[in-house]
Scaffold this motif. Structure first.
Motif, PDB file in Angstrom:
ATOM      1  N   ALA A   9       0.823  -1.214   0.000  1.00  0.00           N
ATOM      2  CA  ALA A   9       0.000   0.000   0.000  1.00  0.00           C
ATOM      3  C   ALA A   9       0.858   1.266   0.000  1.00  0.00           C
ATOM      4  O   ALA A   9       0.324   2.366  -0.008  1.00  0.00           O
ATOM      5  CB  ALA A   9      -0.924   0.003   1.217  1.00  0.00           C
ATOM      6  N   GLY A  10       2.185   1.090   0.007  1.00  0.00           N
ATOM      7  CA  GLY A  10       3.068   2.245  -0.083  1.00  0.00           C
ATOM      8  C   GLY A  10       3.661   2.718   1.228  1.00  0.00           C
ATOM      9  O   GLY A  10       4.159   3.847   1.313  1.00  0.00           O
ATOM     10  N   MET A  11       3.655   1.881   2.249  1.00  0.00           N
ATOM     11  CA  MET A  11       4.216   2.279   3.545  1.00  0.00           C
ATOM     12  C   MET A  11       5.729   2.106   3.495  1.00  0.00           C
ATOM     13  O   MET A  11       6.297   1.134   3.995  1.00  0.00           O
ATOM     14  CB  MET A  11       3.589   1.473   4.688  1.00  0.00           C
ATOM     15  CG  MET A  11       3.807   2.101   6.030  1.00  0.00           C
ATOM     16  SD  MET A  11       2.718   1.375   7.267  1.00  0.00           S
ATOM     17  CE  MET A  11       3.191   2.373   8.668  1.00  0.00           C
ATOM     18  N   THR A  12       6.373   3.088   2.862  1.00  0.00           N
ATOM     19  CA  THR A  12       7.817   3.059   2.639  1.00  0.00           C
ATOM     20  C   THR A  12       8.408   4.450   2.851  1.00  0.00           C
ATOM     21  O   THR A  12       7.683   5.443   2.884  1.00  0.00           O
ATOM     22  CB  THR A  12       8.145   2.601   1.211  1.00  0.00           C
ATOM     23  OG1 THR A  12       7.603   3.554   0.294  1.00  0.00           O
ATOM     24  CG2 THR A  12       7.595   1.219   0.902  1.00  0.00           C
ATOM     25  N   GLY A  13       9.711   4.493   2.973  1.00  0.00           N
ATOM     26  CA  GLY A  13      10.424   5.761   3.087  1.00  0.00           C
ATOM     27  C   GLY A  13      11.867   5.590   2.656  1.00  0.00           C
ATOM     28  O   GLY A  13      12.312   4.472   2.357  1.00  0.00           O
ATOM     29  N   THR A  14      12.596   6.706   2.602  1.00  0.00           N
ATOM     30  CA  THR A  14      13.996   6.660   2.172  1.00  0.00           C
ATOM     31  C   THR A  14      14.900   7.299   3.222  1.00  0.00           C
ATOM     32  O   THR A  14      14.490   8.209   3.939  1.00  0.00           O
ATOM     33  CB  THR A  14      14.212   7.390   0.834  1.00  0.00           C
ATOM     34  OG1 THR A  14      13.808   8.751   0.994  1.00  0.00           O
ATOM     35  CG2 THR A  14      13.426   6.746  -0.285  1.00  0.00           C
ATOM     36  N   ILE A  15      16.115   6.782   3.265  1.00  0.00           N
ATOM     37  CA  ILE A  15      17.165   7.336   4.121  1.00  0.00           C
ATOM     38  C   ILE A  15      18.336   7.683   3.212  1.00  0.00           C
ATOM     39  O   ILE A  15      18.868   6.809   2.522  1.00  0.00           O
ATOM     40  CB  ILE A  15      17.638   6.342   5.186  1.00  0.00           C
ATOM     41  CG1 ILE A  15      16.464   5.919   6.085  1.00  0.00           C
ATOM     42  CG2 ILE A  15      18.791   6.931   6.010  1.00  0.00           C
ATOM     43  CD1 ILE A  15      16.784   4.789   7.038  1.00  0.00           C
ATOM     44  N   THR A  16      18.723   8.944   3.198  1.00  0.00           N
ATOM     45  CA  THR A  16      19.887   9.374   2.450  1.00  0.00           C
ATOM     46  C   THR A  16      21.028   9.552   3.433  1.00  0.00           C
ATOM     47  O   THR A  16      20.907  10.313   4.399  1.00  0.00           O
ATOM     48  CB  THR A  16      19.619  10.704   1.716  1.00  0.00           C
ATOM     49  OG1 THR A  16      18.508  10.504   0.833  1.00  0.00           O
ATOM     50  CG2 THR A  16      20.837  11.149   0.921  1.00  0.00           C
ATOM     51  N   VAL A  17      22.108   8.816   3.199  1.00  0.00           N
ATOM     52  CA  VAL A  17      23.299   8.934   4.046  1.00  0.00           C
ATOM     53  C   VAL A  17      24.329   9.741   3.256  1.00  0.00           C
ATOM     54  O   VAL A  17      24.871   9.253   2.256  1.00  0.00           O
ATOM     55  CB  VAL A  17      23.862   7.542   4.436  1.00  0.00           C
ATOM     56  CG1 VAL A  17      25.064   7.709   5.363  1.00  0.00           C
ATOM     57  CG2 VAL A  17      22.788   6.681   5.086  1.00  0.00           C
ATOM     58  N   LEU A  18      24.551  10.955   3.708  1.00  0.00           N
ATOM     59  CA  LEU A  18      25.503  11.838   3.033  1.00  0.00           C
ATOM     60  C   LEU A  18      26.926  11.414   3.362  1.00  0.00           C
ATOM     61  O   LEU A  18      27.205  11.039   4.504  1.00  0.00           O
ATOM     62  CB  LEU A  18      25.281  13.288   3.470  1.00  0.00           C
ATOM     63  CG  LEU A  18      23.892  13.869   3.159  1.00  0.00           C
ATOM     64  CD1 LEU A  18      23.754  15.268   3.783  1.00  0.00           C
ATOM     65  CD2 LEU A  18      23.635  13.896   1.673  1.00  0.00           C
ATOM     66  N   PRO A  19      27.829  11.485   2.381  1.00  0.00           N
ATOM     67  CA  PRO A  19      29.231  11.086   2.641  1.00  0.00           C
ATOM     68  C   PRO A  19      29.870  11.980   3.705  1.00  0.00           C
ATOM     69  O   PRO A  19      29.535  13.156   3.840  1.00  0.00           O
ATOM     70  CB  PRO A  19      29.928  11.300   1.300  1.00  0.00           C
ATOM     71  CG  PRO A  19      28.866  11.515   0.294  1.00  0.00           C
ATOM     72  CD  PRO A  19      27.621  11.928   1.019  1.00  0.00           C
ATOM     73  N   ARG A  20      30.779  11.363   4.424  1.00  0.00           N
ATOM     74  CA  ARG A  20      31.555  12.062   5.439  1.00  0.00           C
ATOM     75  C   ARG A  20      32.349  13.169   4.762  1.00  0.00           C
ATOM     76  O   ARG A  20      32.904  12.974   3.694  1.00  0.00           O
ATOM     77  CB  ARG A  20      32.502  11.068   6.106  1.00  0.00           C
ATOM     78  CG  ARG A  20      33.165  11.549   7.351  1.00  0.00           C
ATOM     79  CD  ARG A  20      34.105  10.474   7.908  1.00  0.00           C
ATOM     80  NE  ARG A  20      33.534   9.132   7.932  1.00  0.00           N
ATOM     81  CZ  ARG A  20      33.102   8.521   9.025  1.00  0.00           C
ATOM     82  NH1 ARG A  20      33.176   9.128  10.180  1.00  0.00           N
ATOM     83  NH2 ARG A  20      32.612   7.303   8.960  1.00  0.00           N
ATOM     84  N   LYS A  21      32.380  14.327   5.399  1.00  0.00           N
ATOM     85  CA  LYS A  21      33.156  15.442   4.825  1.00  0.00           C
ATOM     86  C   LYS A  21      34.646  15.178   5.080  1.00  0.00           C
ATOM     87  O   LYS A  21      35.023  14.775   6.171  1.00  0.00           O
ATOM     88  CB  LYS A  21      32.738  16.769   5.464  1.00  0.00           C
ATOM     89  CG  LYS A  21      31.337  17.168   5.099  1.00  0.00           C
ATOM     90  CD  LYS A  21      30.965  18.491   5.728  1.00  0.00           C
ATOM     91  CE  LYS A  21      29.532  18.846   5.345  1.00  0.00           C
ATOM     92  NZ  LYS A  21      29.101  20.078   5.964  1.00  0.00           N
ATOM     93  N   PRO A  22      35.476  15.435   4.045  1.00  0.00           N
ATOM     94  CA  PRO A  22      36.922  15.162   4.194  1.00  0.00           C
ATOM     95  C   PRO A  22      37.577  16.097   5.192  1.00  0.00           C
ATOM     96  O   PRO A  22      37.147  17.102   5.555  1.00  0.00           O
ATOM     97  CB  PRO A  22      37.491  15.370   2.803  1.00  0.00           C
ATOM     98  CG  PRO A  22      36.417  15.949   1.971  1.00  0.00           C
ATOM     99  CD  PRO A  22      35.136  15.895   2.737  1.00  0.00           C
TER     100      PRO A  22
END
Length: 165
Positions: free
Chosen positions: A152-165
């Motif tokens: 039924a669409g019970m989903t989500g996203t997780i964006t993991v941003l790269p570590r800053k150098p």
């Protein structure tokens, strides 16, 4: 039945047999802490390392709020799943492919127990926590895999941003 499903079924039967035979044992050993297993989306975190808690509402309209989360590589986060509905919901982190495969297995075994550190079953009106260390950058997913909820669409996203150098 394809090979993957056959292997999963055999594994579930083996686990169930082990559980039932253990229950009959007169000596119950204390439950060991789960082993931390590196996943594509990270590894189980330690509560002492949590610096941020993200509340995620789950409702019976089959939605998560928020449905998109951004974290930074190296961050340990507590995802606090709050079930504001009247039925059981869960949150499971993974890749889209793994979540889809698990959702299919849940259709076949709806009473399947969940005890992995990247998932939480949450009864109506309750809350559950997932403490996760995001040690790999990328885009990952979370979902409720209760039969019918994922579909039924019970989903989500997780964006993991790269570590800053």
């Amino acid at each position: 039945m394809n090979t993957t499903n056959l292997i999963a079924t055999i594994a579930l039967l083996a686990c169930a047999t082990g559980v039932f035979s253990h229950e009959k044992s007169p000596h119950h050993a204390p439950k060991a802490a789960p082993m931390k297993e590196q996943k594509e989306w990270g590894i189980a975190g330690d509560v002492k390392d949590v610096r941020r808690t993200i509340a995620i509402r789950m409702t019976d309209d089959m939605r998560f709020t928020p449905s998109a989360i951004t974290v930074h590589e190296g961050e340990t986060v507590r995802l606090r799943a709050q079930n504001k509905g009247k039925v059981l919901h869960e949150i499971v982190i993974g890749t889209q492919a793994e979540l889809a495969q698990h959702a299919e297995m849940m259709k076949k075994f709806p009473a399947m127990e969940h005890d992995e550190p990247y998932m939480a079953h949450v009864r109506a009106g309750g809350q559950g926590d997932v403490v996760w260390h995001f040690n790999r950058p990328g885009s990952f997913d979370f979902a409720c895999l209760i039969p019918g909820h994922y579909q039924a669409g019970m989903t989500g996203t997780i964006t993991v941003l790269p570590r800053k150098p």
